[in-house]
Design a protein around this motif. Structure first.
Motif, PDB file in Angstrom:
ATOM      1  N   LEU A 104       0.833  -1.206   0.000  1.00 24.45           N
ATOM      2  CA  LEU A 104       0.000   0.000   0.000  1.00 24.45           C
ATOM      3  C   LEU A 104       0.869   1.258   0.000  1.00 24.45           C
ATOM      4  CD1 LEU A 104      -2.843  -0.919   2.529  1.00 24.45           C
ATOM      5  CD2 LEU A 104      -3.047  -0.650   0.052  1.00 24.45           C
ATOM      6  N   ALA A 105       1.950   1.239   0.767  1.00 20.54           N
ATOM      7  CA  ALA A 105       2.833   2.410   0.825  1.00 20.54           C
ATOM      8  C   ALA A 105       3.423   2.709  -0.551  1.00 20.54           C
ATOM      9  CB  ALA A 105       3.932   2.180   1.851  1.00 20.54           C
ATOM     10  N   LYS A 106       3.798   1.677  -1.287  1.00 21.06           N
ATOM     11  CA  LYS A 106       4.349   1.887  -2.628  1.00 21.06           C
ATOM     12  C   LYS A 106       3.278   2.407  -3.578  1.00 21.06           C
ATOM     13  CE  LYS A 106       7.885  -1.677  -1.996  1.00 21.06           C
ATOM     14  NZ  LYS A 106       8.298  -3.067  -2.281  1.00 21.06           N
ATOM     15  N   MET A 107       2.048   1.909  -3.415  1.00 26.12           N
ATOM     16  CA  MET A 107       0.954   2.398  -4.254  1.00 26.12           C
ATOM     17  C   MET A 107       0.628   3.854  -3.918  1.00 26.12           C
ATOM     18  SD  MET A 107      -1.492  -0.995  -4.232  1.00 26.12           S
ATOM     19  CE  MET A 107      -2.666  -0.410  -5.477  1.00 26.12           C
ATOM     20  N   MET A 108       0.682   4.201  -2.639  1.00 25.64           N
ATOM     21  CA  MET A 108       0.422   5.582  -2.233  1.00 25.64           C
ATOM     22  C   MET A 108       1.503   6.518  -2.752  1.00 25.64           C
ATOM     23  SD  MET A 108      -2.455   5.626  -0.614  1.00 25.64           S
ATOM     24  CE  MET A 108      -2.886   4.329  -1.780  1.00 25.64           C
ATOM     25  N   GLU A 109       2.728   6.046  -2.769  1.00 33.96           N
ATOM     26  CA  GLU A 109       3.827   6.859  -3.294  1.00 33.96           C
ATOM     27  C   GLU A 109       3.593   7.180  -4.763  1.00 33.96           C
ATOM     28  OE1 GLU A 109       8.722   6.676  -3.770  1.00 33.96           O
ATOM     29  OE2 GLU A 109       7.623   5.040  -2.790  1.00 33.96           O
ATOM     30  N   ARG A 110       3.098   6.187  -5.502  1.00 37.05           N
ATOM     31  CA  ARG A 110       2.831   6.367  -6.924  1.00 37.05           C
ATOM     32  C   ARG A 110       1.610   7.261  -7.144  1.00 37.05           C
ATOM     33  NH1 ARG A 110       1.636   0.878  -9.380  1.00 37.05           N
ATOM     34  NH2 ARG A 110       3.696   0.449  -8.514  1.00 37.05           N
ATOM     35  N   PHE A 111       0.597   7.103  -6.295  1.00 39.32           N
ATOM     36  CA  PHE A 111      -0.668   7.815  -6.487  1.00 39.32           C
ATOM     37  C   PHE A 111      -0.630   9.243  -5.937  1.00 39.32           C
ATOM     38  CE2 PHE A 111      -5.250   8.538  -5.297  1.00 39.32           C
ATOM     39  CZ  PHE A 111      -5.718   8.610  -6.602  1.00 39.32           C
ATOM     40  N   ALA A 112       0.102   9.462  -4.854  1.00 33.60           N
ATOM     41  CA  ALA A 112       0.244  10.780  -4.223  1.00 33.60           C
ATOM     42  C   ALA A 112      -1.106  11.424  -3.921  1.00 33.60           C
ATOM     43  CB  ALA A 112       1.086  11.700  -5.107  1.00 33.60           C
ATOM     44  N   PRO A 113      -1.900  10.842  -3.023  1.00 36.06           N
ATOM     45  CA  PRO A 113      -3.234  11.381  -2.751  1.00 36.06           C
ATOM     46  C   PRO A 113      -3.189  12.654  -1.907  1.00 36.06           C
ATOM     47  CG  PRO A 113      -2.779   9.548  -1.286  1.00 36.06           C
ATOM     48  CD  PRO A 113      -1.610   9.632  -2.237  1.00 36.06           C
ATOM     49  N   ARG A 114      -4.147  13.545  -2.157  1.00 41.74           N
ATOM     50  CA  ARG A 114      -4.323  14.692  -1.260  1.00 41.74           C
ATOM     51  C   ARG A 114      -5.029  14.240   0.009  1.00 41.74           C
ATOM     52  NH1 ARG A 114      -4.440  17.390   2.156  1.00 41.74           N
ATOM     53  NH2 ARG A 114      -5.052  19.564   2.460  1.00 41.74           N
ATOM     54  N   VAL A 115      -5.962  13.280  -0.128  1.00 42.93           N
ATOM     55  CA  VAL A 115      -6.678  12.724   1.019  1.00 42.93           C
ATOM     56  C   VAL A 115      -6.658  11.206   0.921  1.00 42.93           C
ATOM     57  CG1 VAL A 115      -8.905  12.562   2.222  1.00 42.93           C
ATOM     58  CG2 VAL A 115      -8.190  14.759   1.207  1.00 42.93           C
ATOM     59  N   LEU A 116      -6.403  10.551   2.029  1.00 41.14           N
ATOM     60  CA  LEU A 116      -6.523   9.093   2.150  1.00 41.14           C
ATOM     61  C   LEU A 116      -7.633   8.799   3.138  1.00 41.14           C
ATOM     62  CD1 LEU A 116      -5.683   6.055   2.114  1.00 41.14           C
ATOM     63  CD2 LEU A 116      -3.957   6.632   3.838  1.00 41.14           C
ATOM     64  N   ILE A 117      -8.672   8.100   2.690  1.00 41.92           N
ATOM     65  CA  ILE A 117      -9.720   7.646   3.598  1.00 41.92           C
ATOM     66  C   ILE A 117      -9.566   6.139   3.740  1.00 41.92           C
ATOM     67  CG2 ILE A 117     -11.445   7.534   1.722  1.00 41.92           C
ATOM     68  CD1 ILE A 117     -13.564   8.221   3.922  1.00 41.92           C
ATOM     69  N   ALA A 118      -9.396   5.673   4.976  1.00 45.29           N
ATOM     70  CA  ALA A 118      -9.046   4.271   5.201  1.00 45.29           C
ATOM     71  C   ALA A 118      -9.722   3.736   6.447  1.00 45.29           C
ATOM     72  CB  ALA A 118      -7.531   4.117   5.333  1.00 45.29           C
ATOM     73  N   SER A 119      -9.955   2.439   6.446  1.00 47.69           N
ATOM     74  CA  SER A 119     -10.453   1.757   7.637  1.00 47.69           C
ATOM     75  C   SER A 119      -9.413   1.845   8.739  1.00 47.69           C
ATOM     76  CB  SER A 119     -10.734   0.282   7.337  1.00 47.69           C
ATOM     77  OG  SER A 119     -11.729   0.137   6.355  1.00 47.69           O
ATOM     78  N   ASP A 120      -9.879   1.884   9.960  1.00 52.50           N
ATOM     79  CA  ASP A 120      -8.954   1.893  11.089  1.00 52.50           C
ATOM     80  C   ASP A 120      -8.059   0.658  11.064  1.00 52.50           C
ATOM     81  OD1 ASP A 120     -10.430   4.120  11.676  1.00 52.50           O
ATOM     82  OD2 ASP A 120     -10.843   3.584  13.758  1.00 52.50           O
ATOM     83  N   SER A 121      -8.605  -0.470  10.623  1.00 53.75           N
ATOM     84  CA  SER A 121      -7.810  -1.701  10.583  1.00 53.75           C
ATOM     85  C   SER A 121      -6.650  -1.581   9.607  1.00 53.75           C
ATOM     86  CB  SER A 121      -8.700  -2.887  10.195  1.00 53.75           C
ATOM     87  OG  SER A 121      -9.273  -2.687   8.918  1.00 53.75           O
TER      88      SER A 121
END
Length: 538
Positions: A104-121
């Motif tokens: 997920l961290a690698k995908m987030m690096e590629r996507f560069a979101p302004r907002v991340l909405i995620a489950s607490d889990s």
């Protein structure tokens, strides 16, 4: 709502149909983003929830042109969050929570979101793994509200009551949604679609008047799929554009919960991922009433095996039930469809050429298919194996952050699927294997179907090609271990295989669409990533 209005943009979809009387929506559990709102929805209530979420996301800092990453447990509210972002001109990415924190961290690096909405889990798993999913420029929204799990996080409930912004859709030829590939061979690729490619083209199959499969006004349509997949968006569109009486949403696949909901609502159309059908097979005996009224079964995402199809078809009390299998990819949408009758499935029992490997003909007016030599790129004769190419106006725009990888799969306007197949003289397409999973001289998919057919106690089979030796079957069992005599009988007449490697069903590493991650399984079982295929087009 005007009868002929079929919006292409997901952001306008729910509002366009908000005054529709049907379908009624029934959920297996409340939406994770609205835990107190119950399990029953009208279209109007869903439109209100989308508008509400667009206000909350805007309050969190999401603006037109920004990117929103959605990572949560499987449920249809992933689509609602994506619609909320698209409604205000942002680009949402629907990402499966089954991905490991480092992935997920690698995908987030590629996507560069302004907002991340995620489950607490999801956030908690990242903390436990010591992984930081995003940097300081990303606002994290915790769905269940534990703001201690990420720096400066805010709870979704804390954003309630936000003003609903005006709709601000992106043009139809610009990016509207990111989904991702299954990630069976590595880090999932972010697949970008526009309104034109996704809802403009890929919904055509959904609303075609296909005999036996077309939705009727009195239908009850139950679906247990991966709602992070682009298929979930086109499916949602179809439920609104050609509505059944009732829609049943199963975000979870737990057999007992599914049996209870299906027995309560008695679907006439049932769609699930192949491995979910496999998991539910015992229900055809323990809860046969749940499938009694099903006249049409559907599957996509992965290969289905004849024994699974047969068990569900036999559980139906409808005179002539049909099974529709769609073959396609996240990048192309549906490419081909095959329809199997109960008689056809019965007659194929015990055959060495499983009928479900034949995925039918290209979708009329939507796709073209050719099979070519992977080296020369020239078409091969009917009956000869080659790599499958597809041409469709519904092809994705690019892989976000991996344009070069996307261009490599474009062969003069034809999309290289990375699947090996054979075209018959009548135009039917038979899928052999993924190129990366190729086993010389045989089809792993066929072997898996045959072994599942011959061994009742086997609940999963994956055959791994092994350049250092014989192909290795990896199996899970319900009941006692197989004897040497049983295995010898099951493999009689088949190519020589290594002794089976037995693991628990839950130990098969799986993707968000419940496919087996063969890359991870190969490493676990063979301690190697050496394959016969090149893997260039995965």
């Amino acid at each position: 709502m005007k009868k002929n209005l079929r919006p292409k943009n997901l952001g306008a979809l729910f509002e366009a149909y908000a005054d529709a009387d049907v379908p009624a929506w029934h959920l297996d559990r409340p939406f994770d983003i609205a835990p107190g709102a119950g399990r029953q929805y009208t279209v109007a209530r869903m439109a209100e929830l989308v508008a509400d979420m667009s206000g909350r996301l805007a309050l969190a800092g999401l603006r037109r042109g920004d990117r929103l990453a959605i990572v949560k447990e499987n449920h249809h509210d992933v689509v609602l969050l994506a619609a909320a972002a698209a409604r205000i001109g942002a680009l949402p990415a629907m990402i499966s929570a089954t991905n490991a924190p480092d992935v997920l961290a690698k995908m987030m690096e590629r996507f560069a979101p302004r907002v991340l909405i995620a489950s607490d889990s999801v956030l908690a798993a990242a903390v436990k793994a010591g992984v930081l999913l995003t940097g300081p420029d990303t606002q994290v929204v915790a769905i269940e509200g534990d703001t201690s799990l990420a720096p400066d996080a805010v709870g979704l409930a804390d954003l309630a009551g936000a003003d609903v912004p005006a709709m601000s859709l992106r043009p139809n030829d610009e990016p509207m949604i990111c989904t991702h590939t299954s990630g069976t061979t590595g880090i999932p690729k972010l697949v970008v679609h526009s309104p034109n490619t996704l809802l403009g083209v890929l919904t055509k199959l959904e609303t075609m008047p296909i005999p036996g499969l077309a939705v009727r006004p009195d239908d009850v349509f139950a679906s247990c799929i991966a709602f992070v997949h682009g298929r979930a968006i086109t499916w949602t569109f179809a439920q609104l554009a050609r509505p059944p009486q009732k829609v049943v949403v199963l975000g979870g696949s737990e057999p007992e919960t599914a049996a209870e909901l299906l027995a309560e609502h008695r679907p006439t159309i049932l769609e699930a991922c192949p491995n979910i059908y496999q998991r539910w097979e015992p229900l055809t005996e323990s809860h046969p009433g749940a499938f009694r009224r099903v006249r049409a079964f559907l599957n996509t995402f992965d290969a289905i095996h004849p024994p699974t199809v047969r068990k569900f078809m036999e559980a139906s009390h409808v005179k002539r039930p049909v099974w529709g299998q769609v073959w396609g990819q996240s990048e192309t949408g549906p490419v081909a469809m095959a329809i199997y009758s109960r008689d056809k499935i019965r007659k194929n029992q015990g055959a060495l050429d499983p009928v479900t490997n034949v995925v039918g003909r290209p979708v009329p007016f939507v796709t073209q298919v050719r099979v070519v030599d992977p080296t020369t790129r020239k078409p091969v004769p009917a009956g000869q194996q080659g790599v499958v190419l597809v041409r469709t106006k519904g092809r994705c725009l690019t892989y976000l952050g991996e344009d070069d990888r996307h261009r490599e799969k474009d062969w003069n306007g034809w999309w290289n699927t990375g699947d090996m197949g054979v075209r018959s003289r009548t135009g039917n397409l038979r899928i052999v294997d993924r190129e990366v999973d190729l086993i010389p001289g045989i089809s792993g998919i066929e072997l898996e179907s045959i072994l599942l057919e011959r061994l009742d106690r086997v609940t999963e089979v994956i055959v791994l090609g092994n350049p250092s030796g014989l192909p290795v079957p990896v199996i899970s069992l319900a009941g006692p271990d197989l004897t040497d005599q049983e295995w010898a009988a099951a493999t009689r007449g088949l190519p020589e295989l290594a002794a089976p490697h037995v693991i628990a069903w839950e130990d098969f590493p799986r993707t968000g669409t419940w496919k087996v991650r063969r890359h991870d399984l190969r490493q676990r079982v063979l301690q190697s990533q050496e394959t016969f295929g090149t893997g260039r087009w995965t």
